[in-house]
Scaffold this motif. Sequence first.
Motif, mmCIF file in Angstrom:
data_model
loop_
_atom_site.group_PDB
_atom_site.id
_atom_site.type_symbol
_atom_site.label_atom_id
_atom_site.label_comp_id
_atom_site.label_asym_id
_atom_site.label_seq_id
_atom_site.Cartn_x
_atom_site.Cartn_y
_atom_site.Cartn_z
ATOM 1 N N ARG A 32 0.848 -1.204 0.000
ATOM 2 C CA ARG A 32 0.000 0.000 0.000
ATOM 3 C C ARG A 32 0.886 1.258 0.000
ATOM 4 N N GLY A 33 0.536 2.177 -0.892
ATOM 5 C CA GLY A 33 1.284 3.423 -0.992
ATOM 6 C C GLY A 33 2.566 3.315 -1.793
ATOM 7 N N LYS A 34 2.861 2.134 -2.344
ATOM 8 C CA LYS A 34 4.092 1.919 -3.104
ATOM 9 C C LYS A 34 3.780 1.845 -4.605
ATOM 10 N N SER A 35 4.820 1.890 -5.413
ATOM 11 C CA SER A 35 4.667 1.661 -6.855
ATOM 12 C C SER A 35 5.086 0.225 -7.160
ATOM 13 N N VAL A 36 4.276 -0.449 -7.974
ATOM 14 C CA VAL A 36 4.486 -1.873 -8.266
ATOM 15 C C VAL A 36 4.394 -2.095 -9.769
ATOM 16 N N LEU A 37 5.363 -2.789 -10.307
ATOM 17 C CA LEU A 37 5.370 -3.138 -11.726
ATOM 18 C C LEU A 37 4.866 -4.570 -11.889
ATOM 19 N N VAL A 38 3.933 -4.778 -12.831
ATOM 20 C CA VAL A 38 3.395 -6.112 -13.105
ATOM 21 C C VAL A 38 3.503 -6.398 -14.601
ATOM 22 N N ILE A 39 3.362 -7.658 -14.950
ATOM 23 C CA ILE A 39 3.354 -8.060 -16.349
ATOM 24 C C ILE A 39 1.927 -7.966 -16.870
ATOM 25 N N ARG A 40 1.746 -7.226 -17.949
ATOM 26 C CA ARG A 40 0.417 -6.968 -18.490
ATOM 27 C C ARG A 40 -0.303 -8.275 -18.850
ATOM 28 N N GLY A 41 -1.541 -8.391 -18.384
ATOM 29 C CA GLY A 41 -2.355 -9.559 -18.707
ATOM 30 C C GLY A 41 -2.347 -10.638 -17.653
ATOM 31 N N TYR A 42 -1.407 -10.597 -16.719
ATOM 32 C CA TYR A 42 -1.370 -11.601 -15.656
ATOM 33 C C TYR A 42 -2.360 -11.222 -14.545
#
Length: 235
Positions: free
Chosen positions: A126-136
């Motif tokens: 919460r309150g952080k930036s998170v990178l994810v793989i698109r579509g997962y």
Amino acid sequence: MKRVLIILVLLLTWHTPAQSKQVLTVGVYSFEPYFIIAEDGTLGGIWKDLLDQELGKLDLQPVYKALPPLRLAQNIILGRIDMTISAHHINVSDHVFYGNHPVGRITLNAYHKKDRPHISDLSELRGKSVLVIRGYAYDGRIQFLKDPANKITVLETAEHQDAIRQLQNGNVDYLLDYERPIQNAIKRNQMAPDDFHIDLISKYSAYFVISKRSKNARAIMDSLDQNITGTQQAK
């Protein structure tokens, strides 16, 4: 008269073409070492080998189609893709049959630089930036990440290698991704294992997945389940 009928039956049988195999369009996505898509479009990987083996036992003909995860999910809902292998995906679960037996185990980790604190649960993002793989869908966890109430800045990329580059460049606080694909991306980017921390988030299973719109979907899944008599640990 009987002899004439027998001859006619034999002639008809001789000239009738053999029944062709049912073709299944199988969706694959970049997920090394499970699905490997080479630069020239050649497909390989642990799960492709498994599909070739198990569908071959059922006299089914797989035709593979490489798609990004989001498009693959949309196409399996519509029945344009018959089958794939994946973890449970919250957006497609009502539209597919899942196998009863896992065919692989997947480890989900949070990756971060050493100046970021360790986490053991997504609530700590919460309150952080998170990178994810698109579509997962991350086994349904994507809903938590994108819930505005959690105040998580979610960024997306299509490739695991780009994800590790962004982490390396400090563009995000955390990267949420799967262990095995990231291991390959780390090697390609020539990153040292001690350049960042790895926090285990979850371990869960992958299954055969068949669109309910696919011909003989339930019968095919039942047959696959009968053949997969135990859990196979993906290597």
